[in-house]
Structure formats: C-alpha cells, structure tokens
Design an enzyme around this catalytic site. Structure first.
Site, PDB file in Angstrom:
ATOM      1  N   ASN A   1      33.627 -36.765  51.571  1.00 31.92           N
ATOM      2  CA  ASN A   1      34.651 -36.013  50.843  1.00 31.92           C
ATOM      3  C   ASN A   1      34.859 -36.707  49.495  1.00 31.92           C
ATOM      4  O   ASN A   1      35.500 -37.757  49.433  1.00 31.92           O
ATOM      5  CB  ASN A   1      35.956 -35.995  51.663  1.00 31.92           C
ATOM      6  CG  ASN A   1      37.104 -35.322  50.922  1.00 31.92           C
ATOM      7  OD1 ASN A   1      36.911 -34.744  49.852  1.00 31.92           O
ATOM      8  ND2 ASN A   1      38.292 -35.401  51.488  1.00 31.92           N
ATOM      9  N   TRP A   2      34.302 -36.113  48.464  1.00 30.19           N
ATOM     10  CA  TRP A   2      34.349 -36.762  47.143  1.00 30.19           C
ATOM     11  C   TRP A   2      35.735 -36.649  46.508  1.00 30.19           C
ATOM     12  O   TRP A   2      36.001 -37.268  45.485  1.00 30.19           O
ATOM     13  CB  TRP A   2      33.308 -36.150  46.212  1.00 30.19           C
ATOM     14  CG  TRP A   2      31.881 -36.377  46.621  1.00 30.19           C
ATOM     15  CD1 TRP A   2      31.432 -37.004  47.761  1.00 30.19           C
ATOM     16  CD2 TRP A   2      30.698 -35.986  45.895  1.00 30.19           C
ATOM     17  NE1 TRP A   2      30.059 -37.015  47.782  1.00 30.19           N
ATOM     18  CE2 TRP A   2      29.578 -36.392  46.652  1.00 30.19           C
ATOM     19  CE3 TRP A   2      30.483 -35.313  44.697  1.00 30.19           C
ATOM     20  CZ2 TRP A   2      28.267 -36.167  46.233  1.00 30.19           C
ATOM     21  CZ3 TRP A   2      29.174 -35.078  44.265  1.00 30.19           C
ATOM     22  CH2 TRP A   2      28.087 -35.504  45.031  1.00 30.19           C
ATOM     23  N   LYS A   3      36.590 -35.823  47.067  1.00 36.23           N
ATOM     24  CA  LYS A   3      37.934 -35.590  46.502  1.00 36.23           C
ATOM     25  C   LYS A   3      37.807 -35.215  45.009  1.00 36.23           C
ATOM     26  O   LYS A   3      36.821 -34.596  44.624  1.00 36.23           O
ATOM     27  CB  LYS A   3      38.836 -36.801  46.766  1.00 36.23           C
ATOM     28  CG  LYS A   3      38.861 -37.169  48.271  1.00 36.23           C
ATOM     29  CD  LYS A   3      39.933 -38.138  48.654  1.00 36.23           C
ATOM     30  CE  LYS A   3      39.859 -38.409  50.155  1.00 36.23           C
ATOM     31  NZ  LYS A   3      40.894 -39.311  50.625  1.00 36.23           N
TER      32      LYS A   3
ATOM     33  N   HIS B   1      43.441 -31.024  54.824  1.00 37.25           N
ATOM     34  CA  HIS B   1      43.436 -32.467  54.565  1.00 37.25           C
ATOM     35  C   HIS B   1      44.874 -32.909  54.291  1.00 37.25           C
ATOM     36  O   HIS B   1      45.653 -32.162  53.699  1.00 37.25           O
ATOM     37  CB  HIS B   1      42.535 -32.780  53.368  1.00 37.25           C
ATOM     38  CG  HIS B   1      42.276 -34.243  53.214  1.00 37.25           C
ATOM     39  ND1 HIS B   1      43.196 -35.113  52.676  1.00 37.25           N
ATOM     40  CD2 HIS B   1      41.204 -34.999  53.567  1.00 37.25           C
ATOM     41  CE1 HIS B   1      42.700 -36.346  52.697  1.00 37.25           C
ATOM     42  NE2 HIS B   1      41.493 -36.303  53.223  1.00 37.25           N
TER      43      HIS B   1
ATOM     44  N   GLU C   1      46.064 -34.747  52.155  1.00 34.78           N
ATOM     45  CA  GLU C   1      46.435 -34.702  50.728  1.00 34.78           C
ATOM     46  C   GLU C   1      46.839 -33.290  50.319  1.00 34.78           C
ATOM     47  O   GLU C   1      47.716 -33.104  49.478  1.00 34.78           O
ATOM     48  CB  GLU C   1      45.268 -35.245  49.883  1.00 34.78           C
ATOM     49  CG  GLU C   1      45.173 -36.764  50.028  1.00 34.78           C
ATOM     50  CD  GLU C   1      43.776 -37.352  49.897  1.00 34.78           C
ATOM     51  OE1 GLU C   1      42.871 -36.653  49.405  1.00 34.78           O
ATOM     52  OE2 GLU C   1      43.598 -38.518  50.307  1.00 34.78           O
TER      53      GLU C   1
ATOM     54  N   GLU D   1      42.316 -38.001  60.973  1.00 32.36           N
ATOM     55  CA  GLU D   1      42.490 -38.930  59.864  1.00 32.36           C
ATOM     56  C   GLU D   1      43.930 -39.434  59.836  1.00 32.36           C
ATOM     57  O   GLU D   1      44.815 -38.767  59.265  1.00 32.36           O
ATOM     58  CB  GLU D   1      42.190 -38.237  58.533  1.00 32.36           C
ATOM     59  CG  GLU D   1      40.774 -37.748  58.387  1.00 32.36           C
ATOM     60  CD  GLU D   1      40.356 -37.649  56.926  1.00 32.36           C
ATOM     61  OE1 GLU D   1      39.376 -38.294  56.568  1.00 32.36           O
ATOM     62  OE2 GLU D   1      41.025 -36.949  56.144  1.00 32.36           O
TER      63      GLU D   1
ATOM     64  N   GLY E   1      42.332 -44.333  52.383  1.00 32.15           N
ATOM     65  CA  GLY E   1      42.321 -44.979  51.070  1.00 32.15           C
ATOM     66  C   GLY E   1      43.012 -46.332  51.041  1.00 32.15           C
ATOM     67  O   GLY E   1      43.257 -46.880  49.966  1.00 32.15           O
TER      68      GLY E   1
ATOM     69  N   SER F   1      39.290 -44.942  55.709  1.00 34.79           N
ATOM     70  CA  SER F   1      38.723 -46.262  55.376  1.00 34.79           C
ATOM     71  C   SER F   1      37.455 -46.606  56.148  1.00 34.79           C
ATOM     72  O   SER F   1      37.218 -47.770  56.484  1.00 34.79           O
ATOM     73  CB  SER F   1      39.773 -47.359  55.535  1.00 34.79           C
ATOM     74  OG  SER F   1      40.834 -47.166  54.605  1.00 34.79           O
TER      75      SER F   1
END
Ligand code: 13P
Length: 246
Positions: free
Chosen positions: A9-11, A94, A96, A161, A167, A206
C-alpha cells in the site's frame, strides 16, 4: 500453508518517476517462486504502471473506490473505472480513510459490494486503536467491524491492521497476532459459516524485512499488507521472499 499474498500500500507517496522506478525494480527482483504480489499505487499512477505490471506476475490494486458505478461524486473514483484500468484489487476501509474521511462500517460494506460487482477483489481493513487494545474491548470492536464492513457472501480478503502498529515501527507481537488471528477466524466462521473458513486474513502494521519471516509464519496469517516498507524495492522484495508460495 497455502499461497500467501503480499500487498504493498503505497498510500499518498511518490511521483510518476518514483512509481516507474519502483515497479521496474520489483519486476526485475521478483523471486522465481514468489507468492501472490499486489501493489496499490495512488490513483494518479495506476495507468502509468499498469502496462509493465500486466506483463508481469505482479497484480495492480487501488487504495479506495466509491460505492457507485458513476454519477455526481466530485473527486471520487468508481470501481468500474478501476476495473477498466486493469486493476484487480482494492483496499477498502483503511483506518486512515475511516479516521480522515469519516468512513463508517456501512460505507465500507457498500464499497465492498460495488467492488465485487465490478470484478475487483476487496481487501477490507479492520483494526482497533491502542486504547481499545489496552481496555480489552478490541475483540468486540473487531467483531463489530467484521459484522458491519463485510457484506453477505463476502469473498474478498480481510486485513487486520491494529491502528497502533501502523507506521509506528512497532508491529504487534507474534503472540498478539496469533491470538487475534484465531479470534478473527472464529468470528468469520460464526458470521459466515463454512465460507468463513476460506476468507484470507492478512496482517498489516509495521511489517518490514526484519520481522516478515516471523509474522508470515503465524498460523492463519495469509499474507501481509505493507505500508512504509513497500516503498523500498529491497525491503518489499525481502518481505515477498519471506512469504510462502506453496
Ligand atoms: P506500515 O507498514 O507503514 O505500518 O503501514 C501499514 C498499513 O497501513 C498498510 O495498509
């Protein structure tokens, strides 16, 4: 163990040049007996990297989609548009997006239905906050997220997650992952019956080159959803190598 899946997942990272360089490095470094590998670049880079990926074993995923096929939804991207580009997977719900865009379980569920209709495989994310982990209510939270975010007949992938591990460089411990994975499996079977046994559960938070082997060896872990480490070809390829292609 069955074939695992490693999803990057490159975000919201990178220019077109970065995306092209990363994809080239991944394609040339992919081990011969690789597990399933999917990368999820930002929307603006999907069309750019699609031709190279289409000629490789690496799949193309997106990071979100709308619940409708088309319409007056400024700034949104529909699952049909993604499928039209050659996208095969889409990350939904997600943390986020749940936190920054107020996405609710119901929204995620509607998106999962739409993605499936468009022929995409939804990767639905769930996970508890640090507070919920510490208070011990995380199992209730995860149970409710499964109930609310996964539609009837769900045939996609679940990504566990824990928000506190995203992160932070501090992955959940193998004991925490193992315990939570068996809880999630039991919950999927309770809610979906026999079909719940076949739903793949990924771990995310992570995951890096150093902990991939231990994370991916945990029973029930069908692969990993990787953020930061998916932006570096060497680190991501180490994680890919740690996964089972059996
Ligand atoms: P990190 O691997 O950077 O912790 O991110 C995990 C994640 O959110 C993947 O979706």
């Amino acid at each position: 163990m069955s074939r695992q899946i490693i999803v990057g997942n490159w975000k919201m990272n990178g220019t077109r040049q970065d995306a092209q360089a990363l994809v080239q490095a991944l394609i040339s470094g992919l081990p011969a007996s690789a597990p399933d590998v999917v990368v999820c670049p930002p929307f603006t880079q999907l069309a750019l990297v699609e031709p190279a990926l289409a000629a490789s074993p690496i799949g193309l995923g997106a990071q979100d989609c709308h619940k409708d096929v088309s319409g007056a939804h400024t700034g949104d991207i529909s699952p049909l548009m993604l499928a039209d580009l050659g996208v095969t997977h889409v990350i939904l719900g997600h943390s986020e997006r749940r936190q920054e865009h107020g996405e609710l379980d119901e929204t995620v569920r509607e998106k999962a239905v739409a993605a499936t209709k468009a022929g995409l495989t939804p990767i639905v994310c769930i996970g508890e906050t640090e507070e919920q982990r510490e208070s011990g209510e995380y199992e209730d939270v995860l149970g409710w997220q499964i109930k609310g975010s996964l539609p009837d007949g769900f045939a996609g992938i679940v990504a566990y997650e824990p928000i506190w591990a995203i992160g932070t460089g501090l992955a959940a411990t193998t004991d925490q992952i193992a315990q939570t994975m068996s809880f999630l499996r039991a919950e999927l079977v309770r809610q979906f019956g026999e079909a719940g046994k076949a739903i793949k559960i990924l771990y995310g938070g992570s995951v890096n080159a150093g902990n991939a082997v231990s994370v991916l060896s945990i029973p029930e872990v069908a692969g990993a959803l990787v953020g930061g480490a998916s932006l570096k070809a060497d680190a991501f390829l180490s994680i890919v190598s740690a996964a089972s292609a059996a």
